[in-house]
Design a protein around this motif. Sequence first.
Motif, PDB file in Angstrom:
ATOM      1  N   UNK A  24       0.826  -1.201   0.000  1.00  0.00           N
ATOM      2  CA  UNK A  24       0.000   0.000   0.000  1.00  0.00           C
ATOM      3  C   UNK A  24       0.864   1.257   0.000  1.00  0.00           C
ATOM      4  N   UNK A  25       0.283   2.349  -0.480  1.00  0.00           N
ATOM      5  CA  UNK A  25       1.001   3.620  -0.521  1.00  0.00           C
ATOM      6  C   UNK A  25       0.918   4.325   0.834  1.00  0.00           C
ATOM      7  N   UNK A  26       1.692   5.368   0.944  1.00  0.00           N
ATOM      8  CA  UNK A  26       1.741   6.169   2.161  1.00  0.00           C
ATOM      9  C   UNK A  26       0.343   6.586   2.615  1.00  0.00           C
ATOM     10  N   UNK A  27      -0.441   7.150   1.715  1.00  0.00           N
ATOM     11  CA  UNK A  27      -1.772   7.619   2.092  1.00  0.00           C
ATOM     12  C   UNK A  27      -2.741   6.464   2.344  1.00  0.00           C
ATOM     13  N   UNK A  28      -2.621   5.386   1.606  1.00  0.00           N
ATOM     14  CA  UNK A  28      -3.467   4.214   1.847  1.00  0.00           C
ATOM     15  C   UNK A  28      -3.243   3.643   3.252  1.00  0.00           C
ATOM     16  N   UNK A  29      -2.036   3.838   3.775  1.00  0.00           N
ATOM     17  CA  UNK A  29      -1.702   3.353   5.117  1.00  0.00           C
ATOM     18  C   UNK A  29      -2.041   4.374   6.203  1.00  0.00           C
ATOM     19  N   UNK A  30      -2.737   5.430   5.823  1.00  0.00           N
ATOM     20  CA  UNK A  30      -3.149   6.430   6.801  1.00  0.00           C
ATOM     21  C   UNK A  30      -2.095   7.477   7.084  1.00  0.00           C
ATOM     22  N   UNK A  31      -1.104   7.574   6.198  1.00  0.00           N
ATOM     23  CA  UNK A  31      -0.057   8.574   6.374  1.00  0.00           C
ATOM     24  C   UNK A  31      -0.613   9.983   6.325  1.00  0.00           C
ATOM     25  N   UNK A  32      -0.030  10.852   7.122  1.00  0.00           N
ATOM     26  CA  UNK A  32      -0.413  12.262   7.166  1.00  0.00           C
ATOM     27  C   UNK A  32       0.848  13.076   7.384  1.00  0.00           C
ATOM     28  N   UNK A  33       0.709  14.369   7.545  1.00  0.00           N
ATOM     29  CA  UNK A  33       1.883  15.244   7.595  1.00  0.00           C
ATOM     30  C   UNK A  33       2.867  14.851   8.699  1.00  0.00           C
ATOM     31  N   UNK A  34       2.379  14.534   9.882  1.00  0.00           N
ATOM     32  CA  UNK A  34       3.300  14.178  10.965  1.00  0.00           C
ATOM     33  C   UNK A  34       4.026  12.873  10.652  1.00  0.00           C
ATOM     34  N   UNK A  35       3.343  11.941   9.994  1.00  0.00           N
ATOM     35  CA  UNK A  35       3.986  10.686   9.599  1.00  0.00           C
ATOM     36  C   UNK A  35       5.080  10.945   8.569  1.00  0.00           C
ATOM     37  N   UNK A  36       4.814  11.837   7.629  1.00  0.00           N
ATOM     38  CA  UNK A  36       5.809  12.166   6.606  1.00  0.00           C
ATOM     39  C   UNK A  36       7.040  12.794   7.241  1.00  0.00           C
ATOM     40  N   UNK A  37       6.823  13.698   8.186  1.00  0.00           N
ATOM     41  CA  UNK A  37       7.944  14.337   8.879  1.00  0.00           C
ATOM     42  C   UNK A  37       8.746  13.293   9.659  1.00  0.00           C
ATOM     43  N   UNK A  38       8.056  12.392  10.336  1.00  0.00           N
ATOM     44  CA  UNK A  38       8.748  11.344  11.091  1.00  0.00           C
ATOM     45  C   UNK A  38       9.558  10.440  10.164  1.00  0.00           C
ATOM     46  N   UNK A  39       8.980  10.095   9.011  1.00  0.00           N
ATOM     47  CA  UNK A  39       9.697   9.249   8.041  1.00  0.00           C
ATOM     48  C   UNK A  39      10.987   9.909   7.581  1.00  0.00           C
ATOM     49  N   UNK A  40      10.875  11.135   7.066  1.00  0.00           N
ATOM     50  CA  UNK A  40      12.064  11.783   6.519  1.00  0.00           C
ATOM     51  C   UNK A  40      13.085  12.103   7.611  1.00  0.00           C
ATOM     52  N   UNK A  41      12.610  12.420   8.813  1.00  0.00           N
ATOM     53  CA  UNK A  41      13.516  12.704   9.925  1.00  0.00           C
ATOM     54  C   UNK A  41      14.313  11.465  10.310  1.00  0.00           C
ATOM     55  N   UNK A  42      13.641  10.337  10.411  1.00  0.00           N
ATOM     56  CA  UNK A  42      14.339   9.094  10.767  1.00  0.00           C
ATOM     57  C   UNK A  42      15.287   8.647   9.664  1.00  0.00           C
ATOM     58  N   UNK A  43      14.885   8.816   8.410  1.00  0.00           N
ATOM     59  CA  UNK A  43      15.775   8.465   7.298  1.00  0.00           C
ATOM     60  C   UNK A  43      17.030   9.324   7.361  1.00  0.00           C
ATOM     61  N   UNK A  44      16.854  10.611   7.621  1.00  0.00           N
ATOM     62  CA  UNK A  44      18.014  11.507   7.734  1.00  0.00           C
ATOM     63  C   UNK A  44      18.888  11.121   8.922  1.00  0.00           C
ATOM     64  N   UNK A  45      18.271  10.893  10.069  1.00  0.00           N
ATOM     65  CA  UNK A  45      19.029  10.562  11.278  1.00  0.00           C
ATOM     66  C   UNK A  45      19.756   9.229  11.175  1.00  0.00           C
ATOM     67  N   UNK A  46      19.075   8.227  10.630  1.00  0.00           N
ATOM     68  CA  UNK A  46      19.616   6.870  10.651  1.00  0.00           C
ATOM     69  C   UNK A  46      20.435   6.507   9.412  1.00  0.00           C
ATOM     70  N   UNK A  47      20.187   7.190   8.284  1.00  0.00           N
ATOM     71  CA  UNK A  47      20.905   6.869   7.049  1.00  0.00           C
ATOM     72  C   UNK A  47      21.713   8.044   6.510  1.00  0.00           C
ATOM     73  N   UNK A  48      21.536   9.207   7.108  1.00  0.00           N
ATOM     74  CA  UNK A  48      22.220  10.413   6.659  1.00  0.00           C
ATOM     75  C   UNK A  48      21.918  10.723   5.191  1.00  0.00           C
ATOM     76  N   UNK A  49      20.637  10.538   4.825  1.00  0.00           N
ATOM     77  CA  UNK A  49      20.163  10.822   3.470  1.00  0.00           C
ATOM     78  C   UNK A  49      19.013  11.815   3.590  1.00  0.00           C
ATOM     79  N   UNK A  50      19.096  12.908   2.845  1.00  0.00           N
ATOM     80  CA  UNK A  50      18.057  13.931   2.891  1.00  0.00           C
ATOM     81  C   UNK A  50      16.947  13.608   1.898  1.00  0.00           C
ATOM     82  N   UNK A  51      15.739  13.461   2.413  1.00  0.00           N
ATOM     83  CA  UNK A  51      14.542  13.253   1.599  1.00  0.00           C
ATOM     84  C   UNK A  51      13.595  14.394   1.955  1.00  0.00           C
TER      85      UNK A  51
END
Length: 80
Positions: A24-51
Motif C-alpha cells: 500500500x502507498x503512504x496515504x493508503x496506510x493512513x499517512x499524514x503530515x506528521x507521519x511524513x515528517x517522522x519518516x524523513x527525519x528518521x531516514x536523515x538521522x539513521x541513514x544520513x540521506x536527505x529526503x
Amino acid sequence: MSIENKVAEIWKAVLTVPAGQEDDTFFELGGESISAVRLVSRIEDELDVLVDVGDIFEDDPNLAALIRTVQAKAAEAEAA
C-alpha cells in the motif's frame, strides 16, 4: 544494514503496516503530515540521506518507491 532494509524498518515502524498491506502507498496506510515528517527525519538521522517531505506528498509512494527514492538520493550525495 542495507538502505533497503533500514527504510523498510522505518516505514513499518512509522506507519504500523498491517499484514497484507505491505504494498500500500503512504496515504493508503493512513499517512499524514506528521507521519511524513517522522519518516524523513528518521531516514536523515539513521541513514544520513536527505529526503524532502514534499516527495512523500507529491509521489504518495509505496515502500518500494520510497526505497528507490532514498537510494537515488544517497547516490546523488555520494557523487557530489
